[in-house]
Write an enzyme that holds these catalytic residues in place. Structure first.
Site, PDB file in Angstrom:
ATOM      1  N   SER A 226      15.382  42.977  25.186  1.00  0.00           N
ATOM      2  CA  SER A 226      15.133  42.186  23.978  1.00  0.00           C
ATOM      3  C   SER A 226      14.966  40.717  24.332  1.00  0.00           C
ATOM      4  O   SER A 226      15.690  40.192  25.175  1.00  0.00           O
ATOM      5  CB  SER A 226      16.295  42.322  22.983  1.00  0.00           C
ATOM      6  OG  SER A 226      16.090  41.450  21.881  1.00  0.00           O
ATOM      7  N   SER A 227      14.015  40.055  23.670  1.00  0.00           N
ATOM      8  CA  SER A 227      13.847  38.613  23.841  1.00  0.00           C
ATOM      9  C   SER A 227      14.795  37.862  22.908  1.00  0.00           C
ATOM     10  O   SER A 227      14.933  36.648  23.019  1.00  0.00           O
ATOM     11  CB  SER A 227      12.404  38.214  23.532  1.00  0.00           C
ATOM     12  OG  SER A 227      12.078  38.535  22.188  1.00  0.00           O
TER      13      SER A 227
ATOM     14  N   CYS B 140       8.541  56.800  -6.443  1.00  0.00           N
ATOM     15  CA  CYS B 140       9.748  57.622  -6.366  1.00  0.00           C
ATOM     16  C   CYS B 140       9.668  58.758  -7.407  1.00  0.00           C
ATOM     17  O   CYS B 140       9.402  58.498  -8.583  1.00  0.00           O
ATOM     18  CB  CYS B 140      10.971  56.751  -6.635  1.00  0.00           C
ATOM     19  SG  CYS B 140      12.520  57.657  -6.775  1.00  0.00           S
TER      20      CYS B 140
ATOM     21  N   CYS C 164      15.941  53.078  -7.578  1.00  0.00           N
ATOM     22  CA  CYS C 164      17.220  53.780  -7.720  1.00  0.00           C
ATOM     23  C   CYS C 164      18.006  53.861  -6.412  1.00  0.00           C
ATOM     24  O   CYS C 164      19.136  54.339  -6.398  1.00  0.00           O
ATOM     25  CB  CYS C 164      16.994  55.186  -8.284  1.00  0.00           C
ATOM     26  SG  CYS C 164      16.114  56.297  -7.156  1.00  0.00           S
TER      27      CYS C 164
ATOM     28  N   HIS D 273      18.136  46.899  11.951  1.00  0.00           N
ATOM     29  CA  HIS D 273      16.955  46.709  11.088  1.00  0.00           C
ATOM     30  C   HIS D 273      16.514  48.003  10.411  1.00  0.00           C
ATOM     31  O   HIS D 273      15.383  48.098   9.951  1.00  0.00           O
ATOM     32  CB  HIS D 273      15.804  46.120  11.912  1.00  0.00           C
ATOM     33  CG  HIS D 273      16.116  44.745  12.449  1.00  0.00           C
ATOM     34  ND1 HIS D 273      15.503  44.197  13.550  1.00  0.00           N
ATOM     35  CD2 HIS D 273      17.025  43.823  12.033  1.00  0.00           C
ATOM     36  CE1 HIS D 273      16.002  42.985  13.776  1.00  0.00           C
ATOM     37  NE2 HIS D 273      16.933  42.745  12.881  1.00  0.00           N
TER      38      HIS D 273
ATOM     39  N   VAL E 234      13.642  50.382  15.293  1.00  0.00           N
ATOM     40  CA  VAL E 234      13.726  51.213  14.091  1.00  0.00           C
ATOM     41  C   VAL E 234      13.258  52.641  14.380  1.00  0.00           C
ATOM     42  O   VAL E 234      12.954  53.396  13.469  1.00  0.00           O
ATOM     43  CB  VAL E 234      12.890  50.598  12.939  1.00  0.00           C
ATOM     44  CG1 VAL E 234      13.487  49.272  12.495  1.00  0.00           C
ATOM     45  CG2 VAL E 234      11.426  50.413  13.342  1.00  0.00           C
TER      46      VAL E 234
ATOM     47  N   ASN F 298      16.061  41.940  30.963  1.00  0.00           N
ATOM     48  CA  ASN F 298      14.819  41.810  30.184  1.00  0.00           C
ATOM     49  C   ASN F 298      13.735  41.187  31.044  1.00  0.00           C
ATOM     50  O   ASN F 298      13.989  40.245  31.777  1.00  0.00           O
ATOM     51  CB  ASN F 298      15.051  40.925  28.951  1.00  0.00           C
ATOM     52  CG  ASN F 298      13.866  40.943  28.005  1.00  0.00           C
ATOM     53  OD1 ASN F 298      13.497  42.001  27.498  1.00  0.00           O
ATOM     54  ND2 ASN F 298      13.265  39.788  27.786  1.00  0.00           N
TER      55      ASN F 298
HETATM   56 ZN   LIG Z   1      13.883  55.884  -7.405  1.00  0.00          ZN
END
Ligand SMILES: [Zn+2]
Length: 280
Positions: A218-219, A177, A129, A118, A102, A243
């Site tokens: 990666s595993s 927000c 929203c 992800h 990420v 890996n």
């Molecule tokens: Zn919002």
């Protein structure tokens, strides 16, 4: 013979690749890994969606730790693995790169056809929203509301987390927000959440077009990534993994290379010229 020759030959024989990457590509950037070489948790499990949304103190605790952990994420630079994969894409060899990370470092290195399976930690979304906003702006807001918390000297944990314990997390001030007053959440898929369908569909579409799958760092312990290996194998497409340590896909791999991922992928690029020359 070069120990990486089988990998170089494999890639030479399969011109169009789907690449799946994981934490092993980013550890050299100073971003810690969740799992050890046996695929087991090194520390406690990461945040679960139900806890984040259902427990106010747990959510405050997440953001307090994130306030400190974000600094590591924000300053991380692409590694040899990220650069090698970007170069392989420029050479026309990668149909799609699917990352379970990420941190956005594949894009920072120049990769363009990327699915962030992800999500991305540098983006915040509102659960009310749906509006998305940049994480650096929230970081400024968190710092302004909680100036004393920055003094804590802690080490970084995976996914922008930090080892902060034993404090009065209820006192941590998290903004809602500004548009709707809804709950803010990092735009990542927590445990207990599903990967958005459009991302899965994009990966499946690319998978149908490629010759093989390359797993890098990666595993594959998380099913959301592993399922694409299952689907590739079911479609008769070979899968290679680079890996250190065990992967969930070990029993079905065509080739497994247990070495440092950046080094191996860099060799892949330098090996491409000779590999292709033989084909021509
Ligand atoms: Zn919002």
């Amino acid at each position: 013979m070069n120990a990486l020759q089988p990998l170089i030959d494999f890639v030479a024989r399969h011109p169009r690749l789907l690449v799946i990457t994981g934490a092993g590509c980013s550890t050299a950037a100073g971003i810690p890994d969740y799992r050890d070489e046996n695929g087991a948790w090194k520390r406690q499990e990461p945040m679960r969606y139900q806890l984040f949304t259902g427990d106010t103190v747990a959510r405050k605790r997440y953001w307090a730790r994130s306030l400190l952990g974000w600094r590591t994420m924000a300053s991380a630079q692409p590694t040899a693995a990220h650069h090698a994969l970007a170069q392989l894409e420029r050479a026309g060899r990668i149909q799609l790169l699917v990352t379970q990370n990420v941190d956005g470092l594949h894009q920072a290195a120049g990769s363009q056809a990327v699915v962030d399976l992800h999500g991305r930690l540098d983006t915040v979304c509102c659960l009310g929203c749906g509006v998305r906003s940049p994480r650096p702006a929230l970081q400024e807001e968190l710092m302004a509301r909680n100036p004393d918390w920055l003094a804590h000297d802690v080490h970084s944990l995976p996914d922008g987390d930090a080892a902060l314990e034993g404090l009065d997390f209820a006192a941590f001030d998290v903004p809602d927000c500004t548009a709707c007053g809804g709950m803010l959440k990092p735009d990542v898929v927590f445990f207990g959440e599903s990967v958005p369908r459009d991302r899965v569909a994009a990966v499946r579409q690319a998978l149908a077009q490629v010759d093989a799958v390359l797993v890098a760092g990666s595993s594959l312990m998380v099913y959301s990534g592993y399922r694409f290996v299952e689907e590739a194998v079911a479609a008769g497409k070979p899968v290679v993994a680079v890996n250190r340590g065990r992967t969930r896909a070990d029993p079905v791999l065509t080739l497994k290379v247990e070495t440092e991922v950046g080094e191996a992928l860099a060799k892949l690029n330098s090996g491409q010229a000779s590999g292709l020359a033989v084909q021509i």
